[in-house]
Scaffold this active site. Sequence first.
Site, PDB file in Angstrom:
ATOM      1  N   HIS A 148       5.888   7.728  20.547  1.00 57.92           N
ATOM      2  CA  HIS A 148       6.117   8.757  19.520  1.00 57.92           C
ATOM      3  C   HIS A 148       4.795   9.309  19.021  1.00 57.92           C
ATOM      4  CE1 HIS A 148       6.176   9.719  15.190  1.00 57.92           C
ATOM      5  NE2 HIS A 148       7.382  10.219  15.375  1.00 57.92           N
ATOM      6  N   ASN A 149       3.846   8.423  18.721  1.00 58.87           N
ATOM      7  CA  ASN A 149       2.557   8.878  18.209  1.00 58.87           C
ATOM      8  C   ASN A 149       1.740   9.588  19.271  1.00 58.87           C
ATOM      9  OD1 ASN A 149       3.405   7.545  15.903  1.00 58.87           O
ATOM     10  ND2 ASN A 149       1.393   6.704  15.460  1.00 58.87           N
ATOM     11  N   GLY A 189       0.828  -1.201   0.000  1.00 64.05           N
ATOM     12  CA  GLY A 189       0.000   0.000   0.000  1.00 64.05           C
ATOM     13  C   GLY A 189       0.860   1.248   0.000  1.00 64.05           C
ATOM     14  N   ARG A 196      -2.528  -8.209  -2.160  1.00 65.57           N
ATOM     15  CA  ARG A 196      -3.770  -8.798  -2.657  1.00 65.57           C
ATOM     16  C   ARG A 196      -4.168  -8.219  -4.005  1.00 65.57           C
ATOM     17  NH1 ARG A 196      -8.040  -8.288   2.134  1.00 65.57           N
ATOM     18  NH2 ARG A 196      -7.200  -6.166   2.073  1.00 65.57           N
ATOM     19  N   ASN A 247       1.511  -1.283  12.597  1.00 61.49           N
ATOM     20  CA  ASN A 247       1.245  -0.581  13.855  1.00 61.49           C
ATOM     21  C   ASN A 247       0.693  -1.525  14.918  1.00 61.49           C
ATOM     22  OD1 ASN A 247       2.064   1.984  12.975  1.00 61.49           O
ATOM     23  ND2 ASN A 247       0.088   2.350  11.993  1.00 61.49           N
ATOM     24  N   GLY A 267       5.495   8.412   6.847  1.00 63.29           N
ATOM     25  CA  GLY A 267       4.319   8.634   6.023  1.00 63.29           C
ATOM     26  C   GLY A 267       4.623   8.636   4.537  1.00 63.29           C
ATOM     27  N   GLY A 300       3.998   0.406   2.443  1.00 59.85           N
ATOM     28  CA  GLY A 300       4.751  -0.751   1.989  1.00 59.85           C
ATOM     29  C   GLY A 300       5.257  -0.615   0.571  1.00 59.85           C
ATOM     30  N   LYS A 351       7.362   3.520  19.101  1.00 65.54           N
ATOM     31  CA  LYS A 351       6.533   4.193  18.091  1.00 65.54           C
ATOM     32  C   LYS A 351       5.198   4.622  18.689  1.00 65.54           C
ATOM     33  CE  LYS A 351       5.271   5.391  13.869  1.00 65.54           C
ATOM     34  NZ  LYS A 351       3.831   5.285  13.776  1.00 65.54           N
TER      35      LYS A 351
END
Length: 314
Positions: free
Chosen positions: A167-168, A9, A31, A86, A114, A12, A164
Amino acid sequence: MQIGMIGLGKMGGNMAERLRRAGHDVVGYDRDPKVSDVGGLSELVERLNTPRAVWVMVPAGDPTRATLRELGELLSPGDVVVDGGNSHYLDDQKHAEELAAKGISFVDVGVSGGVWGLRNGYALMVGGEADAVTMLMPVFEALKPEGEDGFVHAGKVGAGHFAKMVHNGIEYGVMQAFAEGWELLEATDLVTDVPATFKSWRTGTVIRSWLLDLLVRALEEDADLSELKGYAADSGEGRWTVQAAVDHAVPLPAITAALYARFASRQEDSPAMKMVAALRNQFGGHAVSSTEGQHAKGADSPGADVTPPVEAQG
């Protein structure tokens, strides 16, 4: 280095492209057959040389669990699996234990960057055993930004996603502070150029940051944000951060408030604020708005009877 990438996506796919540009051999599966190199996980595993390295970039929860379960049946002792999604850090520990029983190593990686990561690189927070991390270092070096920062082997399995997550949580708090500052600047007639004010803060101030740069970019595209609706989703990591804070008895008032602000953004007509308005009307006679858009009676309205008991006045 050769690596399998599952999930092509936005993140990735760009990560696979950055690795290819760095000279790595990436076998990708998705997919969507239009972007996939193979027809399934079994074919992906067959295409990889041993010891195999497979990076999973699919949604957290059931999709990740199902993918890791299938990989556990296909891979061999000495192979390594990376969860770069995540996932919750406690899930990492379960996955590592299940794969270790088959002789397969597991590494969790919190990834930040991102849609800009393809060009700028990805900040990587890694958890896992040293041998597995060392095996993957050529991949990490290609994905991270140039320079000495942008990568950390944070600790044992789960440490990458825990880092992470925090971090978020910090990101939630910083974004909320910028948002509240913007709203206050917009509310006064003293400041006549709000976008320029934020832009001026990009140099020389203690709050200069990439988030501030992105804020300025957003205001350049839509000066008063009139094209947007005040709705903000949460990916789950903000909730996990607050839950972890409760588990460890660590106070996180700013991050918690920022999470709750996102919840509030989803309510067109807040039930809690309805009760606040009703109570203000009851004890103070403050005017309230009806569902028809008209003001209901307050204490100064003819015919209103909101006189509280003596002990409730004040």
